[in-house]
Design an enzyme around this catalytic site. Structure first.
Site, PDB file in Angstrom:
ATOM      1  N   ASN A   9      52.640  17.465  38.327  1.00  0.00           N
ATOM      2  CA  ASN A   9      51.682  18.443  39.547  1.00  0.00           C
ATOM      3  C   ASN A   9      51.239  19.960  38.857  1.00  0.00           C
ATOM      4  O   ASN A   9      51.190  20.019  38.877  1.00  0.00           O
ATOM      5  CB  ASN A   9      52.617  18.550  41.007  1.00  0.00           C
ATOM      6  CG  ASN A   9      51.430  19.413  41.765  1.00  0.00           C
ATOM      7  OD1 ASN A   9      50.444  19.545  41.817  1.00  0.00           O
ATOM      8  ND2 ASN A   9      51.944  19.754  43.007  1.00  0.00           N
ATOM      9  N   LYS A  11      49.032  21.511  40.104  1.00  0.00           N
ATOM     10  CA  LYS A  11      47.972  21.884  41.039  1.00  0.00           C
ATOM     11  C   LYS A  11      46.854  22.676  40.180  1.00  0.00           C
ATOM     12  O   LYS A  11      45.658  21.822  39.779  1.00  0.00           O
ATOM     13  CB  LYS A  11      49.104  23.487  40.685  1.00  0.00           C
ATOM     14  CG  LYS A  11      50.305  22.802  41.608  1.00  0.00           C
ATOM     15  CD  LYS A  11      50.756  23.939  41.887  1.00  0.00           C
ATOM     16  CE  LYS A  11      52.481  23.342  41.884  1.00  0.00           C
ATOM     17  NZ  LYS A  11      53.667  24.329  42.623  1.00  0.00           N
ATOM     18  N   HIS A  95      52.513  18.539  50.326  1.00  0.00           N
ATOM     19  CA  HIS A  95      53.040  19.317  49.664  1.00  0.00           C
ATOM     20  C   HIS A  95      52.746  20.699  49.842  1.00  0.00           C
ATOM     21  O   HIS A  95      51.757  20.477  51.055  1.00  0.00           O
ATOM     22  CB  HIS A  95      51.802  19.660  48.137  1.00  0.00           C
ATOM     23  CG  HIS A  95      53.025  20.750  46.758  1.00  0.00           C
ATOM     24  ND1 HIS A  95      52.885  22.067  47.117  1.00  0.00           N
ATOM     25  CD2 HIS A  95      53.572  20.578  45.906  1.00  0.00           C
ATOM     26  CE1 HIS A  95      53.539  22.302  46.540  1.00  0.00           C
ATOM     27  NE2 HIS A  95      53.794  21.365  45.753  1.00  0.00           N
ATOM     28  N   GLU A  97      52.456  23.547  50.167  1.00  0.00           N
ATOM     29  CA  GLU A  97      51.239  24.466  49.310  1.00  0.00           C
ATOM     30  C   GLU A  97      49.848  23.903  50.575  1.00  0.00           C
ATOM     31  O   GLU A  97      49.831  24.508  51.099  1.00  0.00           O
ATOM     32  CB  GLU A  97      51.093  24.333  47.811  1.00  0.00           C
ATOM     33  CG  GLU A  97      51.584  25.510  47.315  1.00  0.00           C
ATOM     34  CD  GLU A  97      52.614  24.785  45.777  1.00  0.00           C
ATOM     35  OE1 GLU A  97      51.301  24.396  45.349  1.00  0.00           O
ATOM     36  OE2 GLU A  97      53.355  25.548  45.522  1.00  0.00           O
ATOM     37  N   GLU A 167      61.600  18.804  47.811  1.00  0.00           N
ATOM     38  CA  GLU A 167      60.600  19.820  47.696  1.00  0.00           C
ATOM     39  C   GLU A 167      61.188  21.404  48.173  1.00  0.00           C
ATOM     40  O   GLU A 167      60.912  21.440  49.319  1.00  0.00           O
ATOM     41  CB  GLU A 167      59.742  20.021  46.988  1.00  0.00           C
ATOM     42  CG  GLU A 167      59.649  18.942  45.447  1.00  0.00           C
ATOM     43  CD  GLU A 167      57.900  19.185  45.405  1.00  0.00           C
ATOM     44  OE1 GLU A 167      57.757  19.569  43.835  1.00  0.00           O
ATOM     45  OE2 GLU A 167      56.696  19.700  46.130  1.00  0.00           O
ATOM     46  N   GLY A 173      58.325  26.977  41.829  1.00  0.00           N
ATOM     47  CA  GLY A 173      57.612  28.544  41.249  1.00  0.00           C
ATOM     48  C   GLY A 173      58.433  29.610  41.537  1.00  0.00           C
ATOM     49  O   GLY A 173      57.282  30.915  41.223  1.00  0.00           O
ATOM     50  N   SER A 213      60.903  24.029  40.587  1.00  0.00           N
ATOM     51  CA  SER A 213      61.793  24.929  39.444  1.00  0.00           C
ATOM     52  C   SER A 213      62.294  23.796  38.339  1.00  0.00           C
ATOM     53  O   SER A 213      63.702  23.966  37.823  1.00  0.00           O
ATOM     54  CB  SER A 213      62.694  25.990  39.717  1.00  0.00           C
ATOM     55  OG  SER A 213      61.790  27.097  40.519  1.00  0.00           O
TER      56      SER A 213
HETATM   57  P1  PGA Z   1      57.810  23.932  40.265  1.00  0.00           P
HETATM   58  O1  PGA Z   1      56.667  22.825  40.759  1.00  0.00           O
HETATM   59  O2  PGA Z   1      58.096  23.493  39.374  1.00  0.00           O
HETATM   60  O3  PGA Z   1      56.199  25.043  39.404  1.00  0.00           O
HETATM   61  O4  PGA Z   1      58.273  24.952  41.221  1.00  0.00           O
HETATM   62  C1  PGA Z   1      56.819  22.482  41.692  1.00  0.00           C
HETATM   63  C2  PGA Z   1      56.186  21.822  42.683  1.00  0.00           C
HETATM   64  O5  PGA Z   1      55.157  21.962  43.457  1.00  0.00           O
HETATM   65  O6  PGA Z   1      55.388  20.421  42.826  1.00  0.00           O
END
Ligand code: PGA
Length: 251
Positions: A9, A11, A95, A97, A167, A173, A213
């Protein structure tokens, strides 16, 4: 049979040129993955990156989002039909976000899941709890509500197309990964929820990805858990070398 998947992803990162460069690097470094590789670039790059990855049958294209309505006066939005028309086979839905910054609620997410399936695409449906929920140990119930509201309205044949991504928000992140045991416990709990709704055979076949992460160092340990079927990767999917290492960690 349950599919193993690593999905990247991106983003809101990478210009088209940078994205093509990254994709080239990934294609060079990945040989015969043990599962599917899904790339989710920004919407503007779907067509070009889709063309580039078409040469490998294990590579698939995902959109990071789509609108739930088929068309209309929604300035700035893109419909499921549109992302499908430029080659998307998967759509990331729900997601954290999107839930947090764009206030996407369960009813809209369920409608997005429907729109995606109606266009012949597969939802990668994200769920996961914030830190304060984990701290009071109510995370299984929290995720169960997300699944019930966003997915469990589907009939059996449609649910089979769904990929679930667990997640935990506190791990996204942040560099703070769930331990392999925490991931396994939650993935098993999700599989039990699916089994209660759709039966054991479907639950056994459901792909449940871990995200948050996940990186080149910890992917192997996470993916070695019996109920972790790969990962949804953010930051580490932006480096070809790291992403290839994560793909190589599939069991
Ligand atoms: P990250 O994000 O690997 O940067 O923690 C995962 C995600 O949001 O899909």
């Amino acid at each position: 049979m349950r599919q193993q998947i690593v999905a990247g992803n991106w983003k809101m990162n990478k210009t088209l040129e940078e994205g093509l460069e990254l994709t080239k690097g990934i294609l060079e470094k990945v040989e015969k993955p043990k599962g599917l590789v899904v790339i989710a670039p920004p919407l503007t790059h779907l067509k070009e990156i889709g063309k580039m990855i078409k040469v490998r049958k294990y590579f698939h294209l995902a959109a990071q989002n789509c609108h739930h309505e088929p068309k209309g006066a929604y300035t700035g939005e893109v419909a499921a039909d549109m992302v499908a028309s430029v080659g998307a086979e998967f759509v990331i839905i729900g997601h954290s976000e999107r839930r947090q910054y764009f206030k996407e609620k369960n009813d809209v997410l369920a409608a997005k899941v429907n729109a995606c399936i109606a266009r012949g695409m597969r939802p990668i449906f994200c769920c996961g709890e914030p830190l304060h929920i984990r701290e009071v140990d109510t995370h299984v119930g929290y995720v169960a509500k997300q699944l019930k509201a966003g997915l469990f309205h589907l009939k059996e044949e449609d649910f089979r197309k769904v990929v679930i991504a667990y997640e935990p928000i506190w791990a996204i992140g942040t560099g703070r990964t769930a331990s392999a045991q925490q991931a396994q416990d939650m993935h098993l709990a999700i599989r039990v929820l699916v089994a209660k709704k759709y039966g054991k055979a479907i639950a056994d076949d459901t792909t449940i990805l871990y995200g948050g992460s996940c990186n080149a160092q910890n992917a192997q340990e996470l993916f070695s858990q019996p109920d972790v079927d790969g990962g949804l990767i953010g930051g580490a999917s932006l480096k070809a070398e790291d992403f290839a290492t994560i793909i190589a960690a599939l069991k």
